[in-house]
Enzyme design. Sequence first.
Site, mmCIF file in Angstrom:
data_model
loop_
_atom_site.group_PDB
_atom_site.id
_atom_site.type_symbol
_atom_site.label_atom_id
_atom_site.label_comp_id
_atom_site.label_asym_id
_atom_site.label_seq_id
_atom_site.Cartn_x
_atom_site.Cartn_y
_atom_site.Cartn_z
ATOM 1 N N SER A 140 45.036 39.114 44.737
ATOM 2 C CA SER A 140 43.647 38.677 44.560
ATOM 3 C C SER A 140 43.127 38.702 43.129
ATOM 4 C CB SER A 140 42.730 39.535 45.443
ATOM 5 O OG SER A 140 42.942 40.910 45.187
ATOM 6 N N GLY A 190 44.330 39.254 38.618
ATOM 7 C CA GLY A 190 45.352 39.447 37.596
ATOM 8 C C GLY A 190 46.623 38.650 37.806
ATOM 9 N N PHE A 196 43.420 44.307 49.103
ATOM 10 C CA PHE A 196 42.382 45.170 49.670
ATOM 11 C C PHE A 196 41.109 44.920 48.880
ATOM 12 C CE2 PHE A 196 41.070 49.787 50.800
ATOM 13 C CZ PHE A 196 40.432 49.339 51.946
ATOM 14 N N ALA A 200 47.715 47.725 51.857
ATOM 15 C CA ALA A 200 49.088 47.214 51.813
ATOM 16 C C ALA A 200 50.128 48.321 51.836
ATOM 17 C CB ALA A 200 49.280 46.344 50.573
ATOM 18 N N ALA A 209 48.330 47.148 42.374
ATOM 19 C CA ALA A 209 47.840 48.100 41.375
ATOM 20 C C ALA A 209 46.739 48.917 42.035
ATOM 21 C CB ALA A 209 47.302 47.373 40.148
ATOM 22 N N TYR A 236 55.676 46.729 32.480
ATOM 23 C CA TYR A 236 55.263 46.581 31.081
ATOM 24 C C TYR A 236 55.990 47.630 30.255
ATOM 25 C CZ TYR A 236 52.359 46.194 26.901
ATOM 26 O OH TYR A 236 51.938 46.017 25.614
ATOM 27 N N TYR A 285 51.972 55.448 27.495
ATOM 28 C CA TYR A 285 52.422 54.471 28.493
ATOM 29 C C TYR A 285 53.897 54.664 28.836
ATOM 30 C CZ TYR A 285 52.391 50.344 31.363
ATOM 31 O OH TYR A 285 52.467 49.498 32.449
ATOM 32 N N THR A 292 43.311 43.294 32.170
ATOM 33 C CA THR A 292 43.218 43.402 33.621
ATOM 34 C C THR A 292 42.361 44.616 33.942
ATOM 35 O OG1 THR A 292 45.163 44.828 33.856
ATOM 36 C CG2 THR A 292 45.544 42.446 33.874
#
Length: 395
Positions: A49, A51, A73, A111, A139, A224, A234, A275
């Site tokens: 839905s 990004g 969701f 999900a 995500a 990423y 990260y 995002t």
Amino acid sequence: MIIQPKIRGFICTNAHPEGCARQVGEQIRYIKEQPKLNGPKRVLVIGASTGFGLASRIAAAFGFGADTLGVFFERPAEKDRTASAGWYNTAALEAAARAEGLVAESINGNAFSDEIKQETIALIKEKLGQVDLVVYSLASPRRTHPKTGEAFTSVIKPIGGDYENKTVNFMTGAVSTVSVAPATEDEIRQTIAVMGGEDWQFWIEDLLEAGVLAEGAKTVAYSYIGPQITYPIYREGTIGRSKDDLEAKAHQLNDLLRGKISGSAFVSVNKALVTQSSSAIPIVPLYISLLFKVMKEKGLHEGTIEQMYRLYADRLYATDTPVDETGRIRIDDWEMREDVQSEVAALWEKVDADNLGELADLEGYRNDFLHLFGFGVPDLDYAVEVEPNVPLTRS
């Protein structure tokens, strides 16, 4: 209802239906302007839905001419509260796809749950028969394990020591120093449970067992890596551990699918973009603002839809899918070019509150953030009342 953005921290708590529809329309327009793609005709997108997931679905529907099923969701509108952006995005995508005679169905729910997996399988059997491509683009900050019931919460933290560096409030432009304490072992474990590859594995195993993966079907999940600047928070932090797990699961799934249906599984390493997820990561908005400045000047900038078209056209459905030494697809290649990264690194050393406007494309970052929620769209009058109740319906 007159809808203006309500921003709290790094999130926007409302969305504009017409603005979201126009953003979806722009992505559709871009795909239609590109050469038609040869590829799958029945596509499941998990996390469809917003990004990269939204762009994946748009590129499949209007690039391949694929029938699509999206799982996500999202929140419908109620009383004086708008629906979430993903709800409006999906409504616009479904309307456009159905207008062209394509199947476009959606399931709104958790999900991570076995119930939604089984509902998805039933709908595939009813509407599509089987699927040729499964995109995994979930995500979420939290996950409840479907087998044990344990609830996990992810964190964005370094591992092994404190991390301190520059950051920016992308709405105000204030540059400051952020310090993040290291994650505990349990926080690392929980973050991997939320953001790693276990749920992707559960999905593929369930779809395979149900017989709804077509012969030769592919699956791809997104990751990423990023530059050295962001490594401590990260790639070498809790998120990086999760991505390591995701990539390990890709190899396992590849072996499974190859043996069962001559299929394949990949992880695609994508470019840094604005995002809802990336806006929450310390220092990343500042890095992206500098990156945008450099890449736009070099004519290399891409958004999610350009990235997904290139993934499909030049990588996933090329004659031979090019991968790096560990088997990953790399569409972060333009971001990670040596000339790009050396210029960004030089700007990073110089940037502060006084020269931010000159050295970084903070306005571009801010615009992209607002666009995620349907705001800041040119030629859209946000003083005009709109209907917030937009339905999602089965065809």
